[in-house]
Motif scaffolding. Structure first.
Motif, PDB file in Angstrom:
ATOM      1  N   SER A  74      -6.646   8.998  -8.934  1.00  0.00           N
ATOM      2  CA  SER A  74      -5.300   9.329  -9.376  1.00  0.00           C
ATOM      3  C   SER A  74      -4.319   8.230  -9.007  1.00  0.00           C
ATOM      4  N   PRO A  75      -3.329   7.947  -9.890  1.00  0.00           N
ATOM      5  CA  PRO A  75      -2.286   6.975  -9.539  1.00  0.00           C
ATOM      6  C   PRO A  75      -1.507   7.366  -8.290  1.00  0.00           C
ATOM      7  N   ALA A  76      -1.566   8.652  -7.919  1.00  0.00           N
ATOM      8  CA  ALA A  76      -0.856   9.107  -6.726  1.00  0.00           C
ATOM      9  C   ALA A  76      -1.692   8.942  -5.457  1.00  0.00           C
ATOM     10  N   ALA A  77      -2.928   8.478  -5.591  1.00  0.00           N
ATOM     11  CA  ALA A  77      -3.807   8.341  -4.432  1.00  0.00           C
ATOM     12  C   ALA A  77      -3.281   7.258  -3.493  1.00  0.00           C
ATOM     13  N   PRO A  78      -3.540   7.386  -2.188  1.00  0.00           N
ATOM     14  CA  PRO A  78      -3.094   6.355  -1.241  1.00  0.00           C
ATOM     15  C   PRO A  78      -3.751   5.009  -1.539  1.00  0.00           C
ATOM     16  N   VAL A  79      -3.033   3.935  -1.222  1.00  0.00           N
ATOM     17  CA  VAL A  79      -3.466   2.584  -1.579  1.00  0.00           C
ATOM     18  C   VAL A  79      -3.900   1.816  -0.335  1.00  0.00           C
ATOM     19  N   VAL A  80      -5.077   1.207  -0.419  1.00  0.00           N
ATOM     20  CA  VAL A  80      -5.565   0.308   0.625  1.00  0.00           C
ATOM     21  C   VAL A  80      -5.818  -1.048  -0.018  1.00  0.00           C
ATOM     22  N   VAL A  81      -5.249  -2.089   0.584  1.00  0.00           N
ATOM     23  CA  VAL A  81      -5.385  -3.450   0.070  1.00  0.00           C
ATOM     24  C   VAL A  81      -6.205  -4.260   1.066  1.00  0.00           C
ATOM     25  N   VAL A 134       3.567   1.082  -5.700  1.00  0.00           N
ATOM     26  CA  VAL A 134       3.968   1.792  -4.483  1.00  0.00           C
ATOM     27  C   VAL A 134       4.924   0.918  -3.680  1.00  0.00           C
ATOM     28  N   ALA A 135       5.584   1.530  -2.708  1.00  0.00           N
ATOM     29  CA  ALA A 135       6.363   0.774  -1.733  1.00  0.00           C
ATOM     30  C   ALA A 135       5.412   0.207  -0.687  1.00  0.00           C
ATOM     31  N   THR A 136       5.828  -0.852   0.000  1.00  0.00           N
ATOM     32  CA  THR A 136       4.948  -1.417   1.027  1.00  0.00           C
ATOM     33  C   THR A 136       4.625  -0.382   2.105  1.00  0.00           C
ATOM     34  N   ALA A 137       5.551   0.522   2.383  1.00  0.00           N
ATOM     35  CA  ALA A 137       5.313   1.547   3.402  1.00  0.00           C
ATOM     36  C   ALA A 137       4.223   2.529   2.993  1.00  0.00           C
ATOM     37  N   GLU A 138       3.887   2.537   1.702  1.00  0.00           N
ATOM     38  CA  GLU A 138       2.853   3.444   1.195  1.00  0.00           C
ATOM     39  C   GLU A 138       1.512   2.737   1.021  1.00  0.00           C
ATOM     40  N   MET A 139       1.401   1.536   1.547  1.00  0.00           N
ATOM     41  CA  MET A 139       0.212   0.706   1.365  1.00  0.00           C
ATOM     42  C   MET A 139      -0.349   0.320   2.726  1.00  0.00           C
ATOM     43  N   THR A 140      -1.670   0.342   2.855  1.00  0.00           N
ATOM     44  CA  THR A 140      -2.323  -0.121   4.079  1.00  0.00           C
ATOM     45  C   THR A 140      -3.023  -1.443   3.806  1.00  0.00           C
ATOM     46  N   MET A 141      -2.656  -2.469   4.565  1.00  0.00           N
ATOM     47  CA  MET A 141      -3.306  -3.776   4.452  1.00  0.00           C
ATOM     48  C   MET A 141      -4.443  -3.845   5.450  1.00  0.00           C
ATOM     49  N   ASP A 190      -2.590   0.348  12.738  1.00  0.00           N
ATOM     50  CA  ASP A 190      -2.685   1.807  12.669  1.00  0.00           C
ATOM     51  C   ASP A 190      -4.126   2.280  12.818  1.00  0.00           C
ATOM     52  N   TRP A 191      -5.054   1.467  12.336  1.00  0.00           N
ATOM     53  CA  TRP A 191      -6.477   1.765  12.467  1.00  0.00           C
ATOM     54  C   TRP A 191      -7.218   0.473  12.780  1.00  0.00           C
ATOM     55  N   GLN A 192      -8.353   0.594  13.439  1.00  0.00           N
ATOM     56  CA  GLN A 192      -9.250  -0.542  13.610  1.00  0.00           C
ATOM     57  C   GLN A 192     -10.669  -0.040  13.757  1.00  0.00           C
ATOM     58  N   ALA A 193     -11.609  -0.853  13.278  1.00  0.00           N
ATOM     59  CA  ALA A 193     -13.011  -0.462  13.293  1.00  0.00           C
ATOM     60  C   ALA A 193     -13.874  -1.711  13.202  1.00  0.00           C
ATOM     61  N   PRO A 194     -15.151  -1.607  13.608  1.00  0.00           N
ATOM     62  CA  PRO A 194     -16.045  -2.768  13.554  1.00  0.00           C
ATOM     63  C   PRO A 194     -16.659  -3.009  12.181  1.00  0.00           C
ATOM     64  N   ASN A 195     -16.548  -2.033  11.272  1.00  0.00           N
ATOM     65  CA  ASN A 195     -17.129  -2.199   9.939  1.00  0.00           C
ATOM     66  C   ASN A 195     -16.386  -1.306   8.951  1.00  0.00           C
ATOM     67  N   LEU A 196     -16.612  -1.554   7.674  1.00  0.00           N
ATOM     68  CA  LEU A 196     -15.857  -0.834   6.643  1.00  0.00           C
ATOM     69  C   LEU A 196     -16.201   0.648   6.541  1.00  0.00           C
ATOM     70  N   PRO A 197     -17.472   1.048   6.591  1.00  0.00           N
ATOM     71  CA  PRO A 197     -17.745   2.486   6.526  1.00  0.00           C
ATOM     72  C   PRO A 197     -17.065   3.264   7.653  1.00  0.00           C
ATOM     73  N   GLU A 198     -17.067   2.700   8.859  1.00  0.00           N
ATOM     74  CA  GLU A 198     -16.405   3.368   9.983  1.00  0.00           C
ATOM     75  C   GLU A 198     -14.899   3.426   9.759  1.00  0.00           C
ATOM     76  N   LEU A 199     -14.333   2.357   9.216  1.00  0.00           N
ATOM     77  CA  LEU A 199     -12.900   2.356   8.929  1.00  0.00           C
ATOM     78  C   LEU A 199     -12.557   3.416   7.889  1.00  0.00           C
ATOM     79  N   ALA A 200     -13.389   3.543   6.866  1.00  0.00           N
ATOM     80  CA  ALA A 200     -13.154   4.574   5.848  1.00  0.00           C
ATOM     81  C   ALA A 200     -13.194   5.964   6.469  1.00  0.00           C
ATOM     82  N   ARG A 201     -14.134   6.188   7.377  1.00  0.00           N
ATOM     83  CA  ARG A 201     -14.222   7.498   8.032  1.00  0.00           C
ATOM     84  C   ARG A 201     -12.967   7.786   8.846  1.00  0.00           C
TER      85      ARG A 201
END
Length: 228
Positions: free
Chosen positions: A7-14, A170-177, A213-224
Motif C-alpha cells: 500500500s502507498p500508506a505503508a511505512p517506508v524504509v530506504v 512521505v516526509a523525512t520523519a516518516e522514512m527510516t534510513m 532507532d534500530w540496529q542489528a547485525p543482519n537484515l532479517p534480524e533488523l526486519a524482525r
C-alpha cells in the motif's frame, strides 16, 4: 524476481547501497594483487568518502566515478606504486558488479512481507545503482531507486534524504534510513529521518553521533525488530 505490491500508506524504509546491501570485499583480490594487501581497499574507500565530503564543504559536486578514480590514483601515489590502466579499469568496473551480502534477499523479503515499502538511495550514479540491483536480482523489492546525482549533493547532506522522501511521497520523519555507515546515520537523522544501523563487519557507530532507532547485525534480524 517476484514483486511485492504494498500500500502507498505503508511505512517506508530506504537503504544505502554500497557497503550496506552490496559487498565491496569482492574487490579485495584486485587490491591484494596491486598493493600486496587486500586491506588497501578499505583505505581507498575511506579516501573516496573524504573526497565526496570535500565536495559538500566546497560546494563543488563531482561525479562518483571521477571521485573513485581520483581516490584510486591518490592511493597508488601514497603507496609509491604505478597504477596500470588495466588494473584501474578492473577495480572501477568491479564497482559495477558488486554482489549482495548473503542476508540481503531474505532480509528485503522479510521487510516486504511485513508491509514496508522499500527504496534505495546511493552516493553512486543512478544508472549504476539500477544495474547493480538488477544483476543482484533485487530490483523487484524496491518501489524507488534514487541517487545523489539527482540533487548534486552527496550524503550525508540533507538533500539526498529529502529527495528519497519526496520520491516515496512521505516526509523525512516518516522514512527510516538504513545504512552500515555512521556518517549516513548522522546525515539521515539531521534530515529528520528515523534511522537503522546495519552492523556489517568492521562497521561501528560514532560514539559522539546520534543513536539509531534500530540496529542489528543482519537484515532479517533488523526486519524482525522493526516489524514489532
Amino acid at each position: 524476481m517476484a514483486t511485492f505490491p504494498n500500500s502507498p500508506a505503508a511505512p517506508v524504509v530506504v537503504f544505502d547501497v554500497n557497503g550496506t546491501l552490496l559487498d565491496l570485499s569482492v574487490l579485495d583480490p584486485h587490491f591484494a594483487r596491486l598493493f600486496s594487501h587486500p586491506s588497501v581497499r578499505e583505505e581507498w574507500f575511506h579516501l573516496l568518502e573524504r573526497l565526496w565530503m570535500v565536495t559538500l564543504i566546497t560546494d563543488a559536486y563531482e561525479p562518483f566515478a571521477e571521485l573513485a578514480e581520483a581516490a584510486l590514483r591518490m592511493t597508488a601515489q601514497k603507496w609509491g606504486i604505478a597504477l596500470p590502466d588495466e588494473e584501474k579499469a578492473a577495480i572501477l568496473q568491479g564497482m559495477k558488479a558488486l554482489p549482495p551480502f548473503p542476508d540481503v534477499a531474505e532480509g528485503l523479503a522479510a521487510f516486504r512481507e511485513a508491509g514496508f515499502r522499500l527504496a534505495a538511495l546511493t552516493n553512486g550514479s543512478l544508472a549504476t545503482a539500477k544495474t547493480l540491483l538488477e544483476r543482484a536480482e533485487l530490483t523487484g523489492f524496491f518501489d524507488g531507486v534514487f541517487s545523489v546525482e539527482q540533487v548534486k549533493r552527496y550524503k550525508p547532506a540533507r538533500e539526498p534524504y529529502q529527495l528519497a522522501a519526496r520520491g516515496m511521497g512521505v516526509a523525512t520523519a516518516e522514512m527510516t534510513m538504513t545504512a552500515a555507515h555512521a556518517w549516513d546515520i548522522a546525515g539521515a537523522r539531521a534530515a529528520g529521518c528515523k534511522t537503522a544501523f546495519l552492523a556489517r563487519p568492521g562497521k561501528v557507530l560514532n560514539p559522539l553521533g546520534p543513536v539509531p532507532d534500530w540496529q542489528a547485525p543482519n537484515l532479517p534480524e533488523l526486519a524482525r525488530k522493526m516489524r514489532r
